[in-house]
Scaffold this motif. Structure first.
Motif: not given
Length: 54
Positions: A14, A17-19, A21
């Motif tokens: 993920r 996804d963190y990037h 966000e």
């Protein structure tokens, strides 16, 4: 040892996804994700750089 290794599978799945966000929630920040260039068959996380905007 096998149980320990199995528990880490997908640990970094993920990271993108963190990037996204971080970019969404803190515009102006710089985020870079690097994958291992020696792993051609799989995307293997190597490092992540984060510089949050003030």
């Amino acid at each position: 040892m096998e149980k320990l290794i199995d528990s880490t599978n997908g640990e970094y799945s993920r990271v993108f996804d963190y990037h996204l966000e971080l970019i969404r929630s803190k515009p102006g920040s710089t985020v870079a994700v690097t994958l291992d260039p020696d792993e051609h068959e799989n995307n293997v996380f190597e490092r992540m750089y984060v510089c949050l905007d003030g």
